[in-house]
Design a protein around this motif. Structure first.
Motif, PDB file in Angstrom:
ATOM      1  N   LEU A 186       0.865  -1.184   0.000  1.00  0.00           N
ATOM      2  CA  LEU A 186       0.000   0.000   0.000  1.00  0.00           C
ATOM      3  C   LEU A 186       0.895   1.225   0.000  1.00  0.00           C
ATOM      4  CD1 LEU A 186      -2.690   1.550   0.347  1.00  0.00           C
ATOM      5  CD2 LEU A 186      -2.387   1.279   2.828  1.00  0.00           C
ATOM      6  N   VAL A 187       0.753   2.067  -1.006  1.00  0.00           N
ATOM      7  CA  VAL A 187       1.502   3.324  -1.090  1.00  0.00           C
ATOM      8  C   VAL A 187       0.561   4.452  -0.717  1.00  0.00           C
ATOM      9  CG1 VAL A 187       2.834   4.866  -2.565  1.00  0.00           C
ATOM     10  CG2 VAL A 187       2.949   2.390  -2.933  1.00  0.00           C
ATOM     11  N   VAL A 188       0.922   5.225   0.301  1.00  0.00           N
ATOM     12  CA  VAL A 188       0.116   6.347   0.752  1.00  0.00           C
ATOM     13  C   VAL A 188       0.758   7.627   0.225  1.00  0.00           C
ATOM     14  CG1 VAL A 188      -0.845   7.565   2.738  1.00  0.00           C
ATOM     15  CG2 VAL A 188      -0.550   5.077   2.828  1.00  0.00           C
ATOM     16  N   GLY A 189       0.085   8.290  -0.705  1.00  0.00           N
ATOM     17  CA  GLY A 189       0.596   9.536  -1.273  1.00  0.00           C
ATOM     18  C   GLY A 189       0.683   9.466  -2.780  1.00  0.00           C
ATOM     19  N   GLY A 190      -0.024  10.365  -3.455  1.00  0.00           N
ATOM     20  CA  GLY A 190      -0.059  10.393  -4.913  1.00  0.00           C
ATOM     21  C   GLY A 190       0.705  11.550  -5.500  1.00  0.00           C
ATOM     22  N   GLY A 191       1.800  11.944  -4.858  1.00  0.00           N
ATOM     23  CA  GLY A 191       2.733  12.893  -5.454  1.00  0.00           C
ATOM     24  C   GLY A 191       3.770  12.137  -6.262  1.00  0.00           C
ATOM     25  N   ILE A 192       4.847  12.799  -6.652  1.00  0.00           N
ATOM     26  CA  ILE A 192       5.811  12.179  -7.546  1.00  0.00           C
ATOM     27  C   ILE A 192       6.506  10.987  -6.905  1.00  0.00           C
ATOM     28  CG2 ILE A 192       7.685  13.773  -6.926  1.00  0.00           C
ATOM     29  CD1 ILE A 192       6.941  12.097 -10.370  1.00  0.00           C
ATOM     30  N   ASN A 193       6.811  11.045  -5.614  1.00  0.00           N
ATOM     31  CA  ASN A 193       7.486   9.907  -4.992  1.00  0.00           C
ATOM     32  C   ASN A 193       6.570   8.694  -4.896  1.00  0.00           C
ATOM     33  OD1 ASN A 193       9.860  11.362  -4.691  1.00  0.00           O
ATOM     34  ND2 ASN A 193       9.433  11.960  -2.579  1.00  0.00           N
ATOM     35  N   GLY A 194       5.341   8.894  -4.433  1.00  0.00           N
ATOM     36  CA  GLY A 194       4.403   7.784  -4.347  1.00  0.00           C
ATOM     37  C   GLY A 194       4.092   7.201  -5.706  1.00  0.00           C
ATOM     38  N   ALA A 195       3.930   8.071  -6.717  1.00  0.00           N
ATOM     39  CA  ALA A 195       3.630   7.607  -8.073  1.00  0.00           C
ATOM     40  C   ALA A 195       4.786   6.778  -8.622  1.00  0.00           C
ATOM     41  CB  ALA A 195       3.355   8.803  -8.978  1.00  0.00           C
ATOM     42  N   GLY A 196       6.007   7.266  -8.437  1.00  0.00           N
ATOM     43  CA  GLY A 196       7.170   6.534  -8.926  1.00  0.00           C
ATOM     44  C   GLY A 196       7.337   5.198  -8.237  1.00  0.00           C
ATOM     45  N   ILE A 197       7.105   5.152  -6.935  1.00  0.00           N
ATOM     46  CA  ILE A 197       7.232   3.898  -6.184  1.00  0.00           C
ATOM     47  C   ILE A 197       6.162   2.902  -6.621  1.00  0.00           C
ATOM     48  CG2 ILE A 197       6.965   2.892  -3.874  1.00  0.00           C
ATOM     49  CD1 ILE A 197       8.335   5.518  -2.830  1.00  0.00           C
ATOM     50  N   ALA A 198       4.932   3.362  -6.780  1.00  0.00           N
ATOM     51  CA  ALA A 198       3.861   2.468  -7.222  1.00  0.00           C
ATOM     52  C   ALA A 198       4.176   1.886  -8.595  1.00  0.00           C
ATOM     53  CB  ALA A 198       2.530   3.217  -7.248  1.00  0.00           C
ATOM     54  N   ARG A 199       4.670   2.723  -9.498  1.00  0.00           N
ATOM     55  CA  ARG A 199       5.016   2.245 -10.847  1.00  0.00           C
ATOM     56  C   ARG A 199       6.124   1.207 -10.798  1.00  0.00           C
ATOM     57  NH1 ARG A 199       9.186   4.970 -14.822  1.00  0.00           N
ATOM     58  NH2 ARG A 199       8.690   3.910 -16.792  1.00  0.00           N
ATOM     59  N   ASP A 200       7.194   1.521 -10.086  1.00  0.00           N
ATOM     60  CA  ASP A 200       8.328   0.607 -10.022  1.00  0.00           C
ATOM     61  C   ASP A 200       7.916  -0.718  -9.398  1.00  0.00           C
ATOM     62  OD1 ASP A 200      10.765  -0.722  -9.042  1.00  0.00           O
ATOM     63  OD2 ASP A 200      11.803   1.101  -9.626  1.00  0.00           O
ATOM     64  N   ALA A 201       7.169  -0.664  -8.291  1.00  0.00           N
ATOM     65  CA  ALA A 201       6.771  -1.888  -7.595  1.00  0.00           C
ATOM     66  C   ALA A 201       5.841  -2.740  -8.443  1.00  0.00           C
ATOM     67  CB  ALA A 201       6.108  -1.524  -6.269  1.00  0.00           C
ATOM     68  N   ALA A 202       4.876  -2.110  -9.098  1.00  0.00           N
ATOM     69  CA  ALA A 202       3.957  -2.868  -9.952  1.00  0.00           C
ATOM     70  C   ALA A 202       4.706  -3.527 -11.099  1.00  0.00           C
ATOM     71  CB  ALA A 202       2.856  -1.947 -10.486  1.00  0.00           C
ATOM     72  N   GLY A 203       5.707  -2.837 -11.630  1.00  0.00           N
ATOM     73  CA  GLY A 203       6.494  -3.397 -12.718  1.00  0.00           C
ATOM     74  C   GLY A 203       7.372  -4.554 -12.285  1.00  0.00           C
ATOM     75  N   ARG A 204       7.614  -4.675 -10.986  1.00  0.00           N
ATOM     76  CA  ARG A 204       8.383  -5.817 -10.474  1.00  0.00           C
ATOM     77  C   ARG A 204       7.471  -6.977 -10.058  1.00  0.00           C
ATOM     78  NH1 ARG A 204      13.658  -3.603  -7.114  1.00  0.00           N
ATOM     79  NH2 ARG A 204      13.541  -1.414  -7.785  1.00  0.00           N
ATOM     80  N   GLY A 205       6.177  -6.830 -10.325  1.00  0.00           N
ATOM     81  CA  GLY A 205       5.261  -7.927 -10.053  1.00  0.00           C
ATOM     82  C   GLY A 205       4.576  -7.885  -8.705  1.00  0.00           C
ATOM     83  N   LEU A 206       4.784  -6.831  -7.929  1.00  0.00           N
ATOM     84  CA  LEU A 206       4.089  -6.714  -6.655  1.00  0.00           C
ATOM     85  C   LEU A 206       2.650  -6.258  -6.883  1.00  0.00           C
ATOM     86  CD1 LEU A 206       6.746  -4.979  -4.344  1.00  0.00           C
ATOM     87  CD2 LEU A 206       6.267  -7.420  -4.602  1.00  0.00           C
TER      88      LEU A 206
END
Length: 530
Positions: A16-36
């Motif tokens: 669960l990523v809390v925060g839809g700014g640039i850091n949260g968006a980047g983390i969500a993208r990277d994590a989803a791309g790694r299969g999480l």
């Protein structure tokens, strides 16, 4: 545990990523791309605070060299070219002119700093720095006659709010579930999992069971941390307000300026939205509510006065057509003033049970590296290390010449744009240019096989057709006039004053469902919110 949690979970996920700014968006993208399996929640719109209130620059941070931030500057300079390759539609190279001002930094110091700036990281896209005679250079014409000597160097420009949206789009495309206008109101650790309550703006709640939580809430990071770990007492963040003003265009050329000031600050003057000049920023300690941050009169006066010390044309507060302010969550350092605080980042990983990763600080230029390092920590904490992938990947719309980023794509942007104009000759040239810059190759989805301007639907306002409104609602989580006019675009600067009120009324009367489903592999008991 309250009743809602005892009743079970609406969603189960890895992260669960809390925060839809640039850091949260980047983390969500990277994590989803790694299969999480990822869920991202944001209490407001994407990029609605700090991440849409930047100076719109992808830069190493020339002034940070004075504070011996060599590691940060090198990291940012490396990322500068990685980002320019990944999204050549929303980013572009930009040359900066620094007029030499007598009595401040001597010319030898500026030359040495620019040489170091050029050499700290390999450059494949951007040209190096040079000295210029402002009496002969086009950038000297708008300046006062006293400025005869200057320096030119390279950095980059970015549409910051669209950068956030594109990261979230890519996260969604890779399976993440996205909840905008949905606040995390409770975080409770239960053994090897976090139980989170997410509350949407209409009061509806969902309960999420996550193996790990990333706290990327920007100015609200300490609030989220206090909710998760009430016993935590340290406050590693210092909130600093940065404000910008927009005035009618002050110069015709395509360079930007960086101005020095005797108080040690620097201010940028940047070509903006064709008809305007963007001037900023300030650096002031901020103790108020980040939700209500706004420029004050003294900041406006300061920016006008400083710009007026360089430009031949006087600038007054009455010239200002728009302002914006943001709160930067910077790493605390009691020994430094607000302007000298580092723009670097750090993490705090709590593993007394289910992992909680807190993100502190950062700047827009280094968001991708921050996200990569954060997801490395998450994967390790979850016992499933997986390699990063974002360094050589395009953001949505950035694949102008293929799926893999090319060094030359950003330099060949004009060639690609002309091909698009040839492919859609019925689009007015200015509209085609805006679509190219905003959407890149995604404009084919926006246009959706249309062959005439009439098929774009009614023009709600000059340059804003119903087809674009539908696209932004369907694919980019836009719900309000502000989302559309000021974050997904800057049409608010170019449309009549009543456009926002009319558009909000229309949006309220014409609801629609978002297209994204997201989160493949997550266990759902509730539908994805629009």
């Amino acid at each position: 545990m309250d009743g809602s949690m005892a009743a079970g979970y609406d969603i189960e996920c890895d992260l669960l990523v809390v925060g839809g700014g640039i850091n949260g968006a980047g983390i969500a993208r990277d994590a989803a791309g790694r299969g999480l399996c990822v869920v991202l929640c944001e209490k407001d719109d994407l990029a609605s605070h700090t991440s849409s209130a930047s100076s719109k620059l992808i830069h190493g941070g020339l002034r940070y060299l004075e504070y011996y931030e060599f590691k940060l500057v090198r990291k940012a300079l490396i990322e500068r070219e990685v980002l320019l390759r990944s999204a050549p539609h929303i980013m572009r190279p930009l040359r900066f002119v620094m007029p030499h001002r007598a009595g401040l930094r001597p010319t030898w110091m500026i030359r040495a700093g620019l040489y170091l700036y050029d050499m700290l990281a390999r450059r494949e896209i951007l040209p190096g720095s040079q000295g210029v005679n402002l009496r002969c250079h086009p950038a000297g014409r708008p300046l006062k006659r006293a400025y005869t000597k200057g320096f030119v160097y390279s950095d980059g420009w970015v549409d910051d709010a669209r950068l956030v949206v594109l990261n979230v789009m890519d996260a969604c495309r890779k399976g993440a579930a996205v909840r905008t206008r949905t606040a995390c109101t409770r975080l409770l650790r239960e053994g090897e999992a976090w139980i989170a309550t997410l509350r949407s703006e209409d009061g509806a709640e969902q309960v999420v069971r996550a193996r790990c939580v990333v706290n990327a809430a920007g100015p609200w990071t300490m609030n989220v941390l206090g909710m998760a770990l009430p016993e935590r007492r340290t406050r590693p963040l210092r909130l600093v307000k940065g404000s910008h003003i927009v005035v009618p265009r002050l110069f015709e050329h395509d360079h930007a300026y960086i101005f020095q000031h005797p108080d040690g600050r620097i201010v940028f003057a940047i070509p903006y939205e064709h008809d305007y000049t963007l001037i900023g920023t300030t650096d002031l300690d901020y103790n108020g509510d980040p939700d209500t941050v706004a420029i004050d009169g003294s900041e406006t006066d300061y920016l006008c006065r400083l710009a007026g010390e360089y430009f031949e044309t006087a600038i007054t507060p009455s010239d200002v057509v728009w302002t914006y302010s943001g709160v930067r969550p910077l790493l605390e350092d009691t020994e430094r003033s607000a302007k000298a605080l580092t723009r670097d980042y750090k993490f705090s990983l709590d593993q007394q049970g289910a992992p909680l990763l807190n993100v502190f600080g950062g700047k827009i230029t280094t968001f991708r590296k921050l996200a990569e390092e954060a997801v490395d920590l998450v994967c390790k904490a979850l016992g499933s290390p997986r390699p990063g992938w974002t360094e050589k990947a395009c953001l949505p719309g950035g694949d102008l010449f293929g799926d893999t980023p090319q060094n030359c794509a950003v330099l060949r942007y004009g060639e690609w744009e002309q091909k698009i104009k040839d492919q859609y000759p019925w689009l007015p040239p200015a509209l085609a240019a805006r679509y190219c810059r905003a959407y890149g190759t995604r404009l084919h989805t926006l246009l959706d096989g249309r062959t005439s301007l009439a098929e774009m639907g009614e023009a709600f306002a000059p340059g804003l057709y119903m087809a674009e409104i539908a696209y932004l609602r369907r694919y980019e989580w836009a719900r309000t006039a502000e989302d559309i006019l000021w974050r997904r675009s800057k049409l608010g600067l170019h449309t009549p004053p009543d456009t926002a009120a009319r558009l909000d009324a229309w949006l309220a009367a014409n609801t629609m469902q978002s297209a994204d489903a997201g989160a493949a592999g997550c266990a759902y008991k509730a539908p994805v919110s629009p």
